[in-house]
Structures are given as structure tokens and as C-alpha cells.
Design an enzyme around this catalytic site. Structure first.
Site, mmCIF file in Angstrom:
data_model
loop_
_atom_site.group_PDB
_atom_site.id
_atom_site.type_symbol
_atom_site.label_atom_id
_atom_site.label_comp_id
_atom_site.label_asym_id
_atom_site.label_seq_id
_atom_site.Cartn_x
_atom_site.Cartn_y
_atom_site.Cartn_z
ATOM 1 N N SER A 95 -1.167 -0.980 0.748
ATOM 2 C CA SER A 95 0.532 0.139 0.549
ATOM 3 C C SER A 95 1.177 0.787 -0.924
ATOM 4 O O SER A 95 1.507 1.869 -1.117
ATOM 5 C CB SER A 95 1.528 -0.056 1.325
ATOM 6 O OG SER A 95 1.667 0.347 2.844
ATOM 7 N N LYS B 288 10.323 2.351 -5.035
ATOM 8 C CA LYS B 288 10.208 3.160 -3.012
ATOM 9 C C LYS B 288 12.091 2.387 -2.148
ATOM 10 O O LYS B 288 12.486 1.976 -2.443
ATOM 11 C CB LYS B 288 9.750 1.915 -2.849
ATOM 12 C CG LYS B 288 7.962 1.971 -1.761
ATOM 13 C CD LYS B 288 7.260 1.038 -1.264
ATOM 14 C CE LYS B 288 7.055 1.459 0.030
ATOM 15 N NZ LYS B 288 6.445 0.923 0.337
ATOM 16 N N SER C 17 2.070 2.724 1.915
ATOM 17 C CA SER C 17 3.349 3.554 2.009
ATOM 18 C C SER C 17 4.295 3.745 0.938
ATOM 19 O O SER C 17 5.189 4.660 0.773
ATOM 20 C CB SER C 17 4.057 2.522 3.173
ATOM 21 O OG SER C 17 4.005 1.285 2.197
#
Length: 487
Positions: free
Chosen positions: A185, A85, A161
Site C-alpha cells: 500500500s 494518511k 491504500s
């Protein structure tokens, strides 16, 4: 590598791919090239925003040349292709935009401790995944890179996210990818994309060398996977404190991967389907999925009783809002240092500016009060769970939400989170309390979209054992989204 072989490998989870490499049936280079073929086939998802193919190939060749895979000198994940990520998992020399136009040219100067552990485990890193600006949103549609598509439907978000990581795993590009979780997230994208998403307990993993913790302990880092055993194996790879960490979770009594093969002792499980925050009623399909999970857990020998710990919803929402405004003010200062000037208006998204400007006027007393409220609500939550071992709740209160709902400015940071919590419900309470929480793809809407069901407990061990039981009783391995690379 030909496309059919590459696609075939997409059906095998991370532990399975590593086992093939250890048996000499495939090399790390072949696993990587297959993943690159799948990534190229799934470019339309916009899940990966930075290709690191050259570094991945160098790493794979080094693993193959050293013979560590076939000599079984590496762990249960060696040789497996992996994506990071683009937030919280820094890799020295790699781009690190964090979803922000202000950081579009930023390159990480150091490698995060958790990424070093991934590399020590033999995971082959070859790209970075899309994320909303600074991880502020439970959807992944940053103005810098554009929205990531959900492999299940172009009409709904993959969540955020960690939405880029979730989409990449759900589509079969990789068996696992890294994520971070501050108010849900990891678990929100897991629910939206039909995956396993574990948020570890507080301090299970380290934020070294950049920080001691994130958002005063709200943030935890781990991964998105398709199987429970992959989540367990990845947690084994990264668990433990870094040198100088301010605090650490107790070491597990055994490896998480071995624990998932064991039948857990009967647990006292509290089940709740309504939200702890004000808002609309939970969607009926979500309620049904949670109740079905409860029924199956009873059939497996656990005690399941209705109930719910109580919290002061207003105090929790206000504390989370305050902590985020101060965090955004810090990130504003980072952007100023990177740019060598103050950011222009179009270099942050409107909701980010809203948080930044509030953060600049938040007082020290307000910040201290927010931290105190987090601690007091944690005690209240724990007291409400004193007679139970595990909490069973929805991950999202709704099916996967549409784009444009969870990233808009609302006039204040508190109003922004009020909208988020009307969709996410329970997820933020695992962050506030520091409890471990796992989302499992145990339901499906009438339209075929995934529904996540969430288990919470003070520690990951029991959650992974229960998740493994549910994975056997209510298997999801054969579900494939329309965006699966094999189609």
C-alpha cells in the site's frame, strides 16, 4: 503568498525546503501557506479529505516564534508541510474516518507514536489524505469520499491504500506524505504515481500506543516521497521502538540520510520479472524497466543474476486472506463502538462486508494456521535468497491499472486477493517476510505513465544506498505529470 512563489517551492524536496528555512530564506509559515495555495489549486484530485489548516498554522507560527529553524536547533525536516494518511497515523482531535462511512464522524482520541515523531522532527501537519475503506484495497476510490485522481491520468488509479498521499506528492502539493503498507500500500501508489515508496523492514517503526503490530506483522508505516534522501530523512525521524513494543528491528549503524551519500559495496542481486503467483505474464514495458535497472546496477559494479526464491503461492494467498478477514472483523467491532449500534448495510462497502462476514466465522485454528504459514513461507523465501543480497523485481506486473479493478467483491476474500496479486505480484512477499522493499520510478509506458521497479532486502540501508545510485544514473526528478500544480 502569491501563486508563482508557491508553485516554485513545489520543485524543492523536503530536505531542501527545511534547508531554506534553516538558512532564514523562508519561514515555516511561508512554507505552509505555499502548500495550502498548491492544495487549493489541486482540489480536483481529491487527495486531501480533511483540512487541518488552523492547527498547521499554529504549529508553524510556534516554530517561527521559537526561532528553532534559523538557530538550527531542529532536524533536517523542520518547518516542512506534511500530510497524514487517514489510516494508521492518528492525530488526537483530528477526523479519522479510515475511508469508511461507518466512521464518518469519528475523531481520533490519541496521537500515534509515529505522528509524535513527525511533530518532534518539526514537520507541519495540515491535512489528512484519502484512503480506501480500512486500507483494504490497492486503489483509492472509497464510497465515502470518492476516488482520488492520479495526476498522471484520469483513466488510471493512483493506487492504494496510500493513494491520497501519493497523489498529493506526485502533484507537488507537498514533498512527502505518510503511508502504510500491508500488501503493497506504499509501493503500489508509488509505482502508479511515479514516486519513491519505501516499506521499512518489520518493526522498524512503532504502532504504539494503539497496537504492537498490524496484521500479525504484515503492515509497516512510512511515507511517499519524490526523492530518496527525503525517504531516508523521514525514516531517521521515526525509526525505533516504542515503550513496550513486542519486538524491534536492530538500530541502524548510522543515520539513513548520511548513508545515501555513500557508495555501497558490490551486491549480489537476483533479478526476476515473472510473478510468484499464477496469472497473466508481466507486461513487456514493465519487464523492460526491470531489465534496464538490472543492466545499470551491473554497470555500477554489482552482480546481477536471474533467479527467484520460491514460495507456496496458495499458502501465502490463503494466509493473507485469513489475516484480513479477522482484521476486518475487529474493525467491525470498532465501528459498532463508534456508532453505538451495528452498522447498516450501506455503511460498509460490499468488499468490506465480504471480509467482515468471513472474519466472523474464521476459527481460531484457521487463524493460527495462517500465522504458521506466514512464518514457514518466510523461511522458504529466505532460504531461496541465501546466495543473494537483494531481489530486483517489478512493483506492479502491469502499468497503473484502471479504476474499478482492485476494490470489487469477488465472492470470497481469497478470490479478492487472487485478483489483486495478478496485478501486484511480488509486493505482498515483502510484507509476509518482513523484508524491506522500495519502489522506484525507473520506467515509463508508451503512453507516458510511470512504471515502478522494486528492490527487496532484509534491511533498508542497502536499499536506500542502491536507490540513491539509481536516482543518479536514471534520474526522475524532472518528470512532471499533467496534474502537476505548476501547470
Amino acid at each position: 503568498m502569491d501563486r508563482s512563489t508557491a508553485i516554485g517551492l513545489s520543485d524543492i524536496d523536503a530536505v531542501g525546503q527545511a534547508a531554506l528555512a534553516a538558512a532564514g530564506e523562508v519561514t515555516a509559515t511561508e512554507l505552509l501557506e505555499a502548500a495550502i495555495v498548491r492544495l487549493e489549486a489541486a482540489r480536483a484530485l481529491n487527495a486531501v479529505i480533511a483540512d487541518l489548516f488552523d492547527r498547521g498554522r499554529q504549529q508553524a507560527v510556534a516554530l517561527d516564534d521559537a526561532g528553532v529553524l534559523r538557530n538550527r536547533q531542529a532536524g533536517p525536516l523542520a518547518g516542512v508541510p506534511f500530510l497524514l494518511k487517514d489510516l494508521g497515523a492518528s492525530l488526537a482531535g483530528a477526523p479519522e474516518a479510515m475511508g469508511s462511512r461507518a466512521l464518518r464522524q469519528h475523531v481520533a482520541a490519541e496521537t500515534a507514536w509515529i505522528v509524535e515523531r513527525y511533530l518532534e522532527a518539526g514537520l507541519v501537519i495540515f491535512g489528512k489524505t484519502n484512503t480506501p475503506e480500512w486500507g483494504n484495497h490497492c486503489t483509492t476510490e472509497p464510497s465515502l469520499f470518492g476516488p482520488t485522481a492520479n495526476p498522471w491520468s484520469s483513466e488510471v488509479t493512483p493506487g492504494g491504500s496510500s493513494g491520497g498521499s501519493a497523489a498529493a506528492v506526485a502533484a507537488g502539493i507537498v514533498p512527502a506524505a505518510s503511508g502504510g503498507d500491508g500488501t503493497g500500500s506504499i509501493r503500489v501508489p508509488a509505482a502508479c504515481c511515479g514516486l519513491v515508496g519505501l516499506k521499512p523492514r518489520r518493526a522498524r517503526t512503532s504502532f504504539a500506543p494503539a497496537a504492537g503490530h498490524g496484521l500479525e506483522g504484515l503492515v509497516n508505516e512510512h511515507a511517499l516521497t519524490r526523492t530518496v534522501r527525503d525517504s531516508a530523512a523521514l525514516l531517521d525521524a521515526v525509526a525505533g521502538a516504542g515503550v513496550g513494543d513486542p519486538y524491534a528491528a536492530p538500530l541502524p549503524a548510522q543515520p539513513f540520510l548520511s548513508a545515501v551519500a555513500e557508495t555501497p559495496a558490490p551486491q549480489r542481486i537476483t533479478i526476476a520479472t515473472s510473478s510468484p503467483f499464477p496469472g497473466p505474464a508481466t507486461d513487456t514495458a514493465v519487464v523492460a524497466a526491470v531489465q534496464r535497472a538490472g543492466t545499470v546496477l551491473e554497470e555500477l559494479g554489482h552482480s546481477v543474476e536471474p533467479g527467484a526464491p520460491t514460495i507456496d503461492a496458495d499458502a501465502v494467498a490463503n494466509a493473507i486472506a485469513v489475516l484480513h478477514t479477522v482484521s476486518n472483523a475487529q474493525l467491525y467491532e470498532l465501528a459498532c463502538r463508534v456508532l453505538g449500534r451495528e452498522p447498516n448495510e450501506d455503511e460498509f462497502e460490499p468488499s468490506t462486508w465480504e471480509m467482515v462476514r468471513e472474519g466472523m466465522t474464521t476459527t481460531g485454528t484457521e487463524y493460527a494456521d495462517a500465522i504458521a504459514d506466514v512464518h514457514s513461507q518466510t523461511r522458504r523465501f529466505a532460504a531461496g535468497m541465501a546466495g543473494s543480497d537483494v531481489l530486483l523485481v517489478p512493483t506492479l506486473l502491469t502499468p497503473p491499472p484502471p479504476y474499478g479493478l482492485l476494490d470489487q467483491p469477488r465472492g470470497s476474500t481469497r478470490a479478492f486477493f487472487d485478483v489483486e496479486f495478478a496485478t501486484t505480484g511480488w509486493t505482498s512477499l515483502a510484507n509476509v517476510t518482513g523484508w524491506a522493499a522500495i519502489s522506484l520510478p525507473l520506467g515509463v509506458t508508451a503512453e507516458g505513465l510511470p512504471i515502478g521497479v522494486q528492490l527487496m532486502a532484509p534491511d533498508e540501508m542497502i536499499l536506500l544506498k542502491l536507490a540513491a545510485q539509481l536516482e543518479t544514473a536514471l534520474p526522475w526528478a524532472d518528470r512532471r505529470p499533467p496534474g502537476w500544480v505548476g501547470r
